[in-house]
Scaffold this active site. Structure first.
Site, mmCIF file in Angstrom:
data_model
loop_
_atom_site.group_PDB
_atom_site.id
_atom_site.type_symbol
_atom_site.label_atom_id
_atom_site.label_comp_id
_atom_site.label_asym_id
_atom_site.label_seq_id
_atom_site.Cartn_x
_atom_site.Cartn_y
_atom_site.Cartn_z
ATOM 1 N N ASP A 116 -25.886 36.268 32.269
ATOM 2 C CA ASP A 116 -26.209 37.617 32.704
ATOM 3 C C ASP A 116 -27.297 38.222 31.818
ATOM 4 O O ASP A 116 -27.269 38.083 30.591
ATOM 5 C CB ASP A 116 -24.938 38.476 32.636
ATOM 6 C CG ASP A 116 -25.117 39.864 33.194
ATOM 7 O OD1 ASP A 116 -25.457 39.983 34.377
ATOM 8 O OD2 ASP A 116 -24.908 40.836 32.434
ATOM 9 N N GLU A 167 -30.019 34.509 34.816
ATOM 10 C CA GLU A 167 -30.440 35.690 35.568
ATOM 11 C C GLU A 167 -31.527 36.346 34.735
ATOM 12 O O GLU A 167 -31.250 37.045 33.762
ATOM 13 C CB GLU A 167 -29.276 36.658 35.775
ATOM 14 C CG GLU A 167 -29.685 37.877 36.604
ATOM 15 C CD GLU A 167 -28.967 39.162 36.223
ATOM 16 O OE1 GLU A 167 -28.945 40.080 37.057
ATOM 17 O OE2 GLU A 167 -28.458 39.265 35.094
#
Length: 541
Positions: A213, A278
Site C-alpha cells: 500500500d 501500489e
C-alpha cells in the site's frame, strides 16, 4: 497491416504471478461466517471453492490485522495478528491451508507508510515527549509561527485538510491520510527492521505475496519543503500534481533502498513469493524503477482503469503498458476496478449501457498478456451503490471531502430473495452496508449456470485464458490488426493456433468475416456481426 509488440517471459513455477488472475477480496464484504454483518476469514474459507471454480489463480486480501477500523483496516495497530472482527490467526492458517489445497495462492495487503494511532509505537511516542527515541520512529516536527501554532509545512492530506495534527505538548505529527494514520519515519533503522520482520512473519505462515500500500510514499523529501498548495488539494488533484513532479512526499529516490532490502527476503522463500506495488510516479520511466530483479515484481498500472470508453484511449494505454513491460522485463498488470475506485459498470455509463461495456472490457483485459486483477463482484456485473445513507458511510474521506468509496464496498450478493442475499449464515439479516434490491437479480445463485450471465461469461473467459495455448504466459506477442475507426482487434499466438480479440467501441455493428470461429462473446453475435459495445474472442487453427 499489423504492429507487433513482443515480451519475452521465461516461465517457471516460481513465475506464476506473471500471468496470474488475482481476485481482490475486500475482507469485510465477501462472506460473513458468524452473522455479525461483517465479512471474515472463516467466510472467505467457506467461499474458496467458488473462487476456484471461477478460475482465478490467487486472492489478494485487504488488511485483516488488528485495527480500530478508522480506514477499513488500513490503520494497523498490530501487523502480526488478526483483528477479532475477522477471526484469529488460527482462522488465517486454516484459510490459507485450504486455499493452497485448492490451488489458490494468497496475497496479503501490507501497509508500511503509516500505522494506526493505536499502534503501541505511536502510543509510546505521545507519552515520551519531544526529542525522544520513540518519536523518532514517526515524523514529528515543531510548528511555524511565533508559538508554533502553524503546521510545519503546507502539505495536504489525501483525505482532505492539513496533513498535520498538533498534540498537547505543541508538536505536530504528519499523516498523509487520516489523523488516525500517522506516517512512519522510514529513515529510521528500527522501522526498516520491523517491517522486514513483518514480511518474514507472514511468509513463514505461507503467504505467496504482498500488495504494498502507498508504495511510493514511505520516504519524504529532506527538510519537508512546502509544496505551494493554495487550496485544499486532495485525491486525484494530488495525483495530477505528482505527474508534474511537484510532491515531495511521493516517489522519492530513497524508497528504492527499502525494496532492494525486501527482495532478498522474498527470494529466500520457495514457491515464487512476490510483491506488487501500489505506486504513483511522475513518469512511466519512474514507475518502472519499482520493478526488477532487485526490487518488486510488479507495479499496478492504473492507466487501463482510467481509460475512457474509446478505441483510441484503450489502444494508447495498452501500447504504452506493453512497451514499458518490455523495458523492465516484467509483465504489466491490468485492472478495471478496486476498493478505491468506482465500479467500472457505473464508470462506463451505469445501467444496461454500463454493463454491456463492462462485459466487453473484461474480455479485452483478459485477452492481454500479463496479469489481471479482478475486484470482487465484478464477475457479477455489480454497479456502484450510489445512494447509501450518509449515516452509514464509513470512508474517512467522506466527512472531509464529501467523496466516499463505500459504494464499491457493499457486500456481494450470494443468494436469496432479500438483502443481504446470503452474505451471512442462514437467517442472518445483518450487513455492515446495505445491498440494493436490484442486486437480487445479480446474485451468484441467480447467475450460476444461466446462459449469457456475467458470471458465466467470466467463468468461460477465465477457463479459455487458462487452457488456450495462444494465451499462455510465454505467448506474449500482441499483433494489432488494421480496423475501421472505433474498433480494436489484436491477435496472440502463432502458427497453427491464434486467438483474436475484437472490441467494438464504435457506433455501428462490425462484420466479423475472417477472424475465425468465435469461442466467447460478451453479447450475442447475430448474422456474424459484433454489436456496439461488445467484444468477442475468435480462434483460428
Amino acid at each position: 497491416m499489423t504492429v507487433s509488440t513482443t515480451i519475452t517471459l521465461p516461465r517457471t513455477d516460481d513465475d506464476w504471478w506473471r500471468s496470474a488472475v488475482v481476485y481482490q477480496v475486500y475482507v469485510r464484504s465477501l462472506a460473513d461466517s458468524n452473522g455479525d454483518g461483517v465479512g471474515d476469514l472463516a467466510g472467505i474459507r467457506e467461499r474458496l471453492p467458488y473462487l476456484r471454480d471461477l478460475g482465478v489463480d490467487a486472492l489478494w486480501l485487504t488488511p485483516f490485522y488488528t485495527s480500530p477500523m478508522v480506514d477499513g483496516g488500513y490503520d494497523v495497530a498490530d501487523y502480526r495478528d488478526v483483528d477479532p472482527m475477522f477471526g484469529t490467526l488460527a482462522d488465517f492458517d486454516a484459510m490459507i491451508t485450504d486455499a493452497h489445497s485448492l490451488g489458490l495462492r494468497i496475497i496479503v495487503d501490507l501497509v508500511p507508510n503509516h500505522t494506526s494511532s493505536a499502534h503501541r509505537w505511536f502510543v509510546d511516542a505521545l507519552a515520551a515527549g519531544p526529542g525522544s527515541p520513540e518519536r523518532a520512529r514517526y515524523l514529528f516536527a515543531d510548528g511555524k509561527g511565533a508559538h508554533g501554532e502553524l503546521p510545519p509545512n503546507d502539505w495536504e492530506s489525501i483525505f482532505g485538510g492539513p496533513a498535520w495534527t498538533r498534540i498537547a505538548d505543541g508538536q505536530w505529527y504528519l499523516h498523509l491520510f487520516d489523523p488516525a494514520q500517522p506516517d512512519l519515519n522510514w529513515r529510521h533503522p528500527e522501522v526498516r527492521a520491523e517491517f522486514e520482520d513483518v514480511l518474514r512473519f507472514w511468509l513463514d505462515r505461507g503467504v505467496d505475496g504482498f500488495r504494498v500500500d502507498v508504495a511510493h510514499g514511505m520516504i519524504k523529501a529532506e527538510g519537508l519543503p512546502d509544496v505551494g498548495f493554495s487550496t485544499a488539494t486532495t485525491g486525484q488533484r494530488q495525483v495530477e500534481l505528482l505527474g508534474k513532479g511537484r510532491l515531495p512526499y511521493f516517489d522519492q529516490d530513497e524508497v528504492h533502498e527499502i525494496y532492494r532490502a525486501w527482495r532478498p527476503i522474498l527470494d529466500s522463500y520457495p514457491g515464487g513469493r512476490m510483491a506488487v506495488a501500489e505506486a504513483w510516479a511522475e513518469t512511466p520511466e519512474r514507475l518502472a524503477r519499482y520493478i526488477g530483479p532487485d526490487e518488486l515484481h510488479q507495479a499496478f498500472s492504473f492507466d487501463f482503469l482510467d481509460a475512457t470508453w474509446s478505441a483510441d484511449s484503450f489502444r494508447k494505454v495498452i501500447d504504452t503498458a506493453l512497451a514499458e513491460a518490455t523495458v523492465v522485463g516484467a509483465p504489466t498488470t491490468w485492472v478495471l476496478s478496486n476498493h478505491d475506485k468506482q465500479r467500472h459498470v457505473t464508470r462506463y455509463g451505469d445501467g444496461p449501457d454500463g454493463l454491456r461495456r463492462a462485459r466487453a472490457a473484461s474480455l479485452l483485459m483478459l485477452a492481454l498478456p500479463g496479469s489481471a486483477y479482478l475486484y470482487q463482484g465484478e464477475e457479477l456485473g455489480l454497479p456502484e451503490v450510489l445512494d447509501l445513507p450518509d449515516e452509514l458511510r464509513q470512508d474517512p474521506a467522506f466527512l472531509r471531502t464529501g467523496e466516499s468509496r463505500d459504494g464499491c464496498r457493499v457486500p456481494i450478493p450470494w443468494s436469496g430473495e432479500l438483502a443481504p442475499y446470503g452474505f451471512g449464515p442462514a437467517g442472518s439479516e445483518l450487513s455492515w452496508l446495505p445491498a440494493p434490491a436490484t442486486w437480487r437479480a445479480l446474485s451468484v445463485a441467480t447467475q450460476a449456470g444461466a446462459p449469457g450471465s456475467t458470471l458465466e461469461l467470466y467463468r468461460t473467459a477465465l477457463r479459455i485464458r487458462r487452457e488456450h495455448p495462444a494465451l499462455a504466459a510465454d505467448a506474449g506477442e500482441v499483433t494489432w490488426s488494421q480496423t475501421e475507426p472505433g474498433v480494436l482487434a489484436f491477435s496472440r499466438g502463432a502458427g497453427d493456433t491464434v486467438l483474436t480479440c475484437v472490441v467494438n467501441l464504435g457506433a455501428a455493428p462490425v462484420a466479423l468475416d475472417g477472424y475465425g470461429t468465435p469461442v466467447v462473446a460478451s453479447a450475442p453475435l447475430t448474422d456474424h456481426l459484433l454489436p456496439v459495445d461488445a467484444a468477442a474472442w475468435f480462434e483460428r487453427r
